[in-house]
Write a protein that holds these residues in place. Structure first.
Motif, PDB file in Angstrom:
ATOM      1  N   VAL A  84      -5.918  12.960  -5.152  1.00 22.04           N
ATOM      2  CA  VAL A  84      -6.196  14.405  -5.160  1.00 22.04           C
ATOM      3  C   VAL A  84      -6.132  14.956  -3.744  1.00 22.04           C
ATOM      4  CG1 VAL A  84      -8.016  16.122  -5.516  1.00 22.04           C
ATOM      5  CG2 VAL A  84      -7.524  14.460  -7.296  1.00 22.04           C
ATOM      6  N   TRP A  85      -6.739  14.236  -2.808  1.00 24.19           N
ATOM      7  CA  TRP A  85      -6.757  14.698  -1.416  1.00 24.19           C
ATOM      8  C   TRP A  85      -5.339  14.741  -0.853  1.00 24.19           C
ATOM      9  CZ3 TRP A  85     -10.480  12.296   2.770  1.00 24.19           C
ATOM     10  CH2 TRP A  85     -10.523  13.135   3.870  1.00 24.19           C
ATOM     11  N   ALA A  86      -4.543  13.716  -1.145  1.00 26.39           N
ATOM     12  CA  ALA A  86      -3.175  13.688  -0.620  1.00 26.39           C
ATOM     13  C   ALA A  86      -2.344  14.836  -1.173  1.00 26.39           C
ATOM     14  CB  ALA A  86      -2.527  12.347  -0.960  1.00 26.39           C
ATOM     15  N   LEU A  87      -2.558  15.184  -2.421  1.00 24.28           N
ATOM     16  CA  LEU A  87      -1.797  16.276  -3.036  1.00 24.28           C
ATOM     17  C   LEU A  87      -2.236  17.634  -2.504  1.00 24.28           C
ATOM     18  CD1 LEU A  87      -1.720  14.918  -6.678  1.00 24.28           C
ATOM     19  CD2 LEU A  87       0.291  15.331  -5.250  1.00 24.28           C
TER      20      LEU A  87
ATOM     21  N   GLN B  70       0.858  -1.177   0.000  1.00 26.35           N
ATOM     22  CA  GLN B  70       0.000   0.000   0.000  1.00 26.35           C
ATOM     23  C   GLN B  70       0.897   1.230   0.000  1.00 26.35           C
ATOM     24  OE1 GLN B  70      -2.290  -0.538   3.631  1.00 26.35           O
ATOM     25  NE2 GLN B  70      -3.875  -1.687   2.561  1.00 26.35           N
ATOM     26  N   LEU B  71       0.442   2.291  -0.649  1.00 31.20           N
ATOM     27  CA  LEU B  71       1.096   3.591  -0.542  1.00 31.20           C
ATOM     28  C   LEU B  71       0.221   4.487   0.315  1.00 31.20           C
ATOM     29  CD1 LEU B  71       2.442   4.479  -4.132  1.00 31.20           C
ATOM     30  CD2 LEU B  71       3.656   3.406  -2.224  1.00 31.20           C
ATOM     31  N   HIS B  72       0.816   5.078   1.348  1.00 27.65           N
ATOM     32  CA  HIS B  72       0.093   5.967   2.253  1.00 27.65           C
ATOM     33  C   HIS B  72       0.669   7.382   2.153  1.00 27.65           C
ATOM     34  CE1 HIS B  72      -2.039   2.738   4.413  1.00 27.65           C
ATOM     35  NE2 HIS B  72      -0.924   2.031   4.241  1.00 27.65           N
TER      36      HIS B  72
ATOM     37  N   GLY C 110      -6.466   9.120   4.803  1.00 28.88           N
ATOM     38  CA  GLY C 110      -6.794   8.145   5.833  1.00 28.88           C
ATOM     39  C   GLY C 110      -6.953   6.734   5.288  1.00 28.88           C
ATOM     40  N   VAL C 111      -6.779   6.574   3.989  1.00 28.69           N
ATOM     41  CA  VAL C 111      -6.798   5.261   3.331  1.00 28.69           C
ATOM     42  C   VAL C 111      -5.646   5.253   2.334  1.00 28.69           C
ATOM     43  CG1 VAL C 111      -9.294   4.917   3.570  1.00 28.69           C
ATOM     44  CG2 VAL C 111      -8.389   6.074   1.551  1.00 28.69           C
TER      45      VAL C 111
END
Length: 398
Positions: A309-312, A269-271, A276-277
């Motif tokens: 998008v959220w992570a960026l 997984q990449l976090h 949060g996921v």
């Protein structure tokens, strides 16, 4: 289901374009798959589908049951076993599209999930694992994500210890391991009839997560058990990932419990901060292609575009190409500007600046005294240039 309006649709489209472009640098070729798939194909790849998990209907012409796909991998397997039956492995394919699946997380989660991913088919062992991990980490960087964690696991560690256990007792042990509840895990292992050695090993998995330093301890705990081979394979991958510097940070979770029935080897997984996921996940699934009549090893993964998008955050695709709103005599420049690769449209003559702001044009181009007037919409700074497409393009570049 939901709609994406500008500029959100552009962000998703541009993210997918950059991901696919990064995949292409590693030799992955794009395929496009139907959003509907025969239920028999999906079940051959994913097992029995719960009634509430997918949307089904009967195809009128054939009478067969079809479903909105919850996953694209069975479709890729079908393609490899039929349309690409004569293609020599390794086969490198990429894809983008939406899947429809039930999400059990927070209520804000949507059933429609936009993805872009790859399948590496026909390259087994650590060499295949490492190629896929390299592709995933490189793609994350290609879209501008510099701070992320690569979380590695292996399906043949915990599951190897639980192999042959009665399904309900296996589920109880998996749930305890997922919750990292060592006491409950030991009780579940005893109820499952595991030997003392296997009980101790399974209990230890709940605490064996962290950096590469957990590997020597794990080797001691799992020595002589059925999980030893899976750990040795994962250790080789972890050490090589570290040597190559594939990710800014790497963690190992030996108690990984994702989809035992599907994955057969290394999983990841990449976090990143925010969602949060995981922003991407996948792994090795060497058993799936055999169900389609072409047994080949395989490793795949997908990025969730919404979560990416959220992570960026505010860094997502900040570079906006010029979009020009043309009025008056400048409207005649539209064909030449488009031929030069500039995006433009003819706007209303009444209050064009307000219209440009509403529809997120970067510049308003009008004409005065035989010259082009190029106005930056955000700050309304004007530049004047000869009234031709080349001069307007130079004004934008300068």
């Amino acid at each position: 289901m939901r709609d994406f309006l500008p500029p959100d649709a552009r962000r998703l489209s541009e993210l997918a374009r950059r991901l696919l472009g990064s995949f292409e640098l590693f030799g992955y070729e794009l395929v496009t798959l139907p959003v509907f798939e025969y239920e028999s194909v999906l079940e051959r790849g994913l097992g029995a589908l719960e009634p509430e998990e997918v949307l089904r209907f009967v195809e009128p012409e054939t009478g067969e049951v079809v479903a909105l796909r919850p996953d694209m991998t069975p479709q890729l397997a079908r393609v490899v076993a039929t349309r690409l039956a004569q293609a020599a492995p390794p086969i490198r394919l990429s894809y983008q599209g939406s899947v429809l699946r039930r999400r059990r997380e927070r209520a804000r989660r949507h059933r429609q999930i936009f993805q872009a991913g790859i399948e590496l088919i026909g390259l087994d062992g650590p060499s295949g694992d490492l190629e896929a991990l390299d592709v995933a980490c490189s793609a994350a960087r290609a879209v501008g994500l510099s701070d992320f964690v690569l979380d590695l696991g292996h399906a043949r560690i915990a599951f190897a210890l639980l192999e042959g256990v009665e399904p309900s007792r296996q589920r109880a042990a998996v749930e305890a391991l997922h919750l990292k509840d060592r006491a409950e895990l030991v009780r579940a292992a005893a109820a499952a009839g595991l030997s003392q050695r296997e009980r101790d090993a399974l209990g230890a998995l709940s605490e064996l997560h962290g950096g590469r330093e957990v590997l020597p301890e794990a080797a001691s705990v799992l020595a002589g058990t059925r999980a030893e081979a899976g750990l040795a394979e994962l250790s080789r991958v972890v050490l090589e990932v570290d040597r190559r510097g594939l990710a800014p940070a790497v963690v190992v979770d030996l108690g990984e419990t994702r989809n035992f029935a599907y994955y057969t080897g290394t999983t990841f997984q990449l976090h990143a901060h925010g969602p949060g996921v995981p922003i991407a996940s996948g792994g090795r699934y060497d058993g799936l292609l055999g169900g389609f009549g072409r047994p080949l090893p395989a490793f795949g993964f997908a990025f969730g575009l919404d979560d990416l998008v959220w992570a960026l955050g505010s860094d997502v695709l900040t570079e906006i190409p010029p979009r020009l709103l043309l009025t008056g005599e400048a409207s005649a420049l539209a064909p030449a500007l488009r031929a030069a690769g500039l995006r433009c449209a003819v706007g209303p003559e009444q209050d064009p600046l307000a219209y440009a702001k509403l529809w997120r044009y970067t510049h308003w181009v009008s004409a005065a005294a035989g010259q082009a007037v190029v106005t930056s919409v955000p700050d309304q700074v004007e530049q004047r240039a000869p009234l031709d497409a080349a001069s307007v393009a130079r004004a934008l570049a300068g």
